[in-house]
Design an enzyme around this catalytic site. Structure first.
Site, mmCIF file in Angstrom:
data_model
loop_
_atom_site.group_PDB
_atom_site.id
_atom_site.type_symbol
_atom_site.label_atom_id
_atom_site.label_comp_id
_atom_site.label_asym_id
_atom_site.label_seq_id
_atom_site.Cartn_x
_atom_site.Cartn_y
_atom_site.Cartn_z
ATOM 1 N N ARG A 196 5.815 -12.218 -8.871
ATOM 2 C CA ARG A 196 5.757 -10.812 -9.108
ATOM 3 C C ARG A 196 5.675 -9.912 -7.687
ATOM 4 O O ARG A 196 5.689 -8.772 -7.592
ATOM 5 C CB ARG A 196 4.793 -10.172 -10.163
ATOM 6 C CG ARG A 196 3.286 -10.410 -9.535
ATOM 7 C CD ARG A 196 2.214 -10.014 -10.773
ATOM 8 N NE ARG A 196 1.657 -8.971 -10.448
ATOM 9 C CZ ARG A 196 0.507 -8.624 -11.124
ATOM 10 N NH1 ARG A 196 -0.014 -9.169 -12.191
ATOM 11 N NH2 ARG A 196 0.016 -7.472 -10.958
ATOM 12 N N HIS A 207 1.024 -1.265 -0.015
ATOM 13 C CA HIS A 207 -0.191 0.009 0.152
ATOM 14 C C HIS A 207 0.836 1.327 0.182
ATOM 15 O O HIS A 207 0.357 2.147 -0.447
ATOM 16 C CB HIS A 207 -1.036 0.057 1.025
ATOM 17 C CG HIS A 207 -2.224 -0.667 0.898
ATOM 18 N ND1 HIS A 207 -2.797 -1.490 1.833
ATOM 19 C CD2 HIS A 207 -3.034 -0.715 -0.429
ATOM 20 C CE1 HIS A 207 -3.854 -1.973 1.179
ATOM 21 N NE2 HIS A 207 -4.001 -1.606 0.101
ATOM 22 N N ARG A 238 -10.269 -3.171 -13.568
ATOM 23 C CA ARG A 238 -10.179 -4.354 -12.995
ATOM 24 C C ARG A 238 -11.179 -4.810 -12.185
ATOM 25 O O ARG A 238 -11.477 -4.299 -11.021
ATOM 26 C CB ARG A 238 -8.939 -4.683 -11.968
ATOM 27 C CG ARG A 238 -7.461 -4.132 -12.765
ATOM 28 C CD ARG A 238 -6.372 -4.136 -11.685
ATOM 29 N NE ARG A 238 -5.104 -4.404 -12.265
ATOM 30 C CZ ARG A 238 -4.136 -3.517 -12.388
ATOM 31 N NH1 ARG A 238 -4.265 -2.315 -12.250
ATOM 32 N NH2 ARG A 238 -2.904 -3.903 -12.924
ATOM 33 N N GLU A 296 -0.808 -12.077 -21.349
ATOM 34 C CA GLU A 296 0.166 -11.947 -20.277
ATOM 35 C C GLU A 296 0.504 -13.470 -19.981
ATOM 36 O O GLU A 296 1.367 -13.451 -18.970
ATOM 37 C CB GLU A 296 -0.694 -11.486 -19.099
ATOM 38 C CG GLU A 296 -1.910 -12.188 -19.226
ATOM 39 C CD GLU A 296 -2.999 -11.114 -17.980
ATOM 40 O OE1 GLU A 296 -2.540 -10.368 -17.173
ATOM 41 O OE2 GLU A 296 -4.147 -11.336 -17.890
ATOM 42 N N ASN A 313 2.808 -6.990 -16.412
ATOM 43 C CA ASN A 313 3.179 -7.428 -14.986
ATOM 44 C C ASN A 313 2.982 -9.012 -15.068
ATOM 45 O O ASN A 313 4.179 -9.682 -14.508
ATOM 46 C CB ASN A 313 1.970 -6.741 -13.944
ATOM 47 C CG ASN A 313 1.845 -5.448 -14.138
ATOM 48 O OD1 ASN A 313 2.849 -4.882 -14.554
ATOM 49 N ND2 ASN A 313 0.563 -5.070 -13.784
ATOM 50 N N ASP A 314 2.095 -9.682 -15.410
ATOM 51 C CA ASP A 314 1.976 -10.949 -15.447
ATOM 52 C C ASP A 314 2.994 -11.751 -16.523
ATOM 53 O O ASP A 314 3.759 -12.661 -16.194
ATOM 54 C CB ASP A 314 0.748 -11.614 -15.525
ATOM 55 C CG ASP A 314 -0.075 -11.516 -14.316
ATOM 56 O OD1 ASP A 314 0.517 -12.070 -13.300
ATOM 57 O OD2 ASP A 314 -1.107 -10.968 -14.186
ATOM 58 N N ARG A 350 -12.051 -5.648 -18.078
ATOM 59 C CA ARG A 350 -11.597 -6.823 -17.954
ATOM 60 C C ARG A 350 -12.674 -7.702 -17.210
ATOM 61 O O ARG A 350 -12.849 -7.293 -16.122
ATOM 62 C CB ARG A 350 -10.197 -6.689 -17.263
ATOM 63 C CG ARG A 350 -9.835 -8.027 -16.948
ATOM 64 C CD ARG A 350 -8.255 -8.416 -16.685
ATOM 65 N NE ARG A 350 -8.222 -7.776 -15.241
ATOM 66 C CZ ARG A 350 -7.057 -7.815 -14.642
ATOM 67 N NH1 ARG A 350 -5.822 -7.787 -15.265
ATOM 68 N NH2 ARG A 350 -6.742 -7.350 -13.476
ATOM 69 N N CYS A 362 -1.304 -2.689 -20.944
ATOM 70 C CA CYS A 362 -1.973 -2.036 -19.646
ATOM 71 C C CYS A 362 -0.972 -2.539 -18.536
ATOM 72 O O CYS A 362 -1.760 -2.185 -17.392
ATOM 73 C CB CYS A 362 -3.337 -2.508 -19.716
ATOM 74 S SG CYS A 362 -3.450 -4.325 -19.615
#
Ligand code: PEP
Ligand code: MG
Length: 538
Positions: A425, A164, A266, A391, A414-415, A302, A462
């Site tokens: 990750r 966070h 998301r 991904e 990211n993935d 998504r 993205c």
């Protein structure tokens, strides 16, 4: 940062169990109220994060655990400390997104214990002059309310890129480096240069390095302030800059920050706590709220990306040993097709009559057959434009077969990076692999870019890679037609890409894919970019 609230010990108590329980309840309730007030004052994601923490403080199972410990003889202080610790261990054991939330519980406990002992709540030290804040970790409650006139940068020795602290720092636009172990050596009063772009901390930098940094910061700020409107390259080639969002609130913020639409909504974030699948009506109402912020703009939704660090009780199998490689994303939805059908129906209903150009994509697609399955189903249920996320490496390797089965593709770097390197990750010990500058990742992106161009299918990006201004230029050179990122990054990316023509972006991309490591790729591109167009004030 010193910890002003010492951990309580299990000492004999002088009050009755009823008195201790009343004290504990009061302290936890007051802590929850305090966290909510801070969240409301800060707004945005901070409000969501602090609200979630307040809920943890008020969690009924936590209250039961505290009471049971008091009944066995503990003080309110120790009961809260021990119960939170058990809760924290439970979350940490889950790993991933929930594991990273575990660290936040320590702050909730310290706040409650400070209240019981009449101590000030833990927080950031006051200072008359601007300073760089170095801490082991920073509680969300503190990050959210940092005084930006005084805190020049933030460095923590713990926490990962999805903690966070990192998320909120990004949202507030604070220069921040998290998980920097070397910062533990720093002392109060040290002169430090923090370069978040390169992730470096320099102790006692020479004056010319300081002058250069001050000048570069001022120039970048001027460029940023002067950049507005749609994203484009120096030759006018349009590159729409879209936002990654997870709620109606972040949709409003993205629109206010000049996003040209949404490249990644998301939706699973909306239902993380839900026990059963949300109804079509409930979903449609939330989607309408989001879409209303983007009249005549694209909103890419998504469908639920459940699994691994984002488990959804109604879609994922909690018993999987290796959920990152399990039945997640589209695989989980295909196994519960009624949930997918309901979501597509809700999206079609919400899009109907609204002004947003709604497009829908599937996460974790790994074959051309899955891409076709998703597009056919989405079209059948009234979604006009249906694409897939790239991904999983197999999807990129087979791009020439996947792309013809999708109305568009969007690369989730990211993935893609985690699967290319087989490196979790979210795991700090392998965080060095999570670098989308690596040519192994860039070459796959290039393959998708080429397939997209051949078939006339748009290729978005993205993942977080799109938020790195220089990498964004490379991604466009590799064939990306849109870039989507957290909305705080849009101004920086807009300013950077406007400095290069498409031919220059392609030349930089060629340099990057030819390198032998992420660092070499970045350095070579930075050097070539400097020669093309050293940063100049507008
Ligand atoms: C990605 O994997 O790059 C992506 C954008 O999806 P998420 O970060 O939500 O997994
Ligand atoms: Mg992903």
């Amino acid at each position: 940062m010193p910890d002003p609230v010492p951990d309580p010990t299990d000492t004999p108590r002088t009050r009755t169990a009823e008195e201790e329980t009343a004290r504990a309840t009061e302290a936890l309730t007051a802590t929850a109220t305090q966290l909510r007030e801070r969240g409301q004052a800060a707004g945005g994601t901070a409000a969501e994060v602090l609200d979630a923490l307040a809920m943890m403080a008020e969690d009924p199972s936590l209250a039961t655990d505290v009471q049971q410990r008091i009944e066995k003889g503990a003080t309110a202080e120790f009961a809260i400390f021990a119960a939170m610790d058990a809760f924290r261990e439970l979350l940490a054991g889950m790993g991933g997104y929930l594991g990273e939330r575990a660290g936040d519980l320590g702050d909730v406990a310290r706040r409650a214990i400070a209240r019981l002992q009449g101590l000030p709540a833990p927080g950031v030290p006051e200072s008359e002059h601007p300073f760089i804040l170095v801490a082991r970790d920073l509680a969300p409650a503190d990050t959210a309310t940092l005084d930006l006139d005084h805190v020049l940068a933030l460095v923590t020795t713990e926490g990962g890129p999805t903690s966070h602290t990192a998320i909120l720092a990004r949202e507030k636009g604070i220069t921040a480096i998290v998980g920097a172990l070397q910062a533990a050596e720093l002392n109060d009063g040290d002169l430090v240069l923090v370069d978040a772009e390169n992730g470096t901390i320099e102790l006692d930098p020479p004056q010319e390095r300081i002058d250069l940094a001050v000048q570069r910061t001022a120039t970048l700020q001027a460029i940023r302030a002067a950049s507005s409107g749609p994203g484009h390259l120096a030759d006018g080639h349009a590159v729409p800059l879209l936002a990654n969002i997870g709620s109606p609130e972040s949709a409003r913020e993205a629109a206010a920050r000049g996003a040209e639409g949404v490249g990644l909504f998301r939706t699973e974030v909306l239902f993380l706590g839900a026990e059963k699948a949300p109804s079509v009506e409930e979903q449609a109402a939330t989607y309408r709220e989001v879409f209303a912020n983007f009249p005549r703009q694209k909103v890419v939704v998504r469908v639920l990306d459940a699994g691994a660090d984002k488990p959804l009780a109604f879609l994922t199998d909690a018993g999987e040993e290796n959920p990152a490689l399990g039945r997640r994303g589209l695989r989980a939805l295909a196994a519960h097709e009624e949930v997918l059908r309901d979501q597509l129906t809700a999206l079609a209903q919400a899009a109907e009559g609204g002004e947003a150009e709604v497009q829908v994509m599937a996460p974790m697609v790994s074959t051309a057959q899955e891409a076709r399955y998703f597009r056919d189903l989405a079209h059948e249920l009234g979604i006009r434009v249906a694409g897939v996320m790239v991904e999983v490496p197999s999807c990129a390797i087979m791009a020439d077969h996947v792309v013809p089965n999708a109305d568009f593709v969007s690369i989730g770097t990211n993935d893609l990076t985690q699967y290319v390197f087989a490196a979790d990750r979210l795991l700090g010990s392998v965080a060095g692999f999570q670098n989308p500058w690596h040519p192994a990742v860039l070459r796959l992106i290039q393959q998708v870019g080429v397939a997209g161009a051949e078939h006339g299918v748009p290729v978005g990006i993205c993942g977080e890679a799109a938020a790195d201004p220089l990498l964004a230029v490379v991604l466009v050179g590799l064939g990306a037609t849109t870039l989507s990122m957290s909305s705080t990054s849009i101004a920086d990316v807009r300013a950077e890409i406007a400095q290069y023509t498409l031919d220059e972006a392609r030349a930089l991309a060629a340099i990057a894919v030819a390198a032998d490591s992420a660092e070499a790729a970045r350095d070579a591109v930075a050097a070539a970019a400097d020669e093309l167009d050293p940063v100049e004030a507008p």
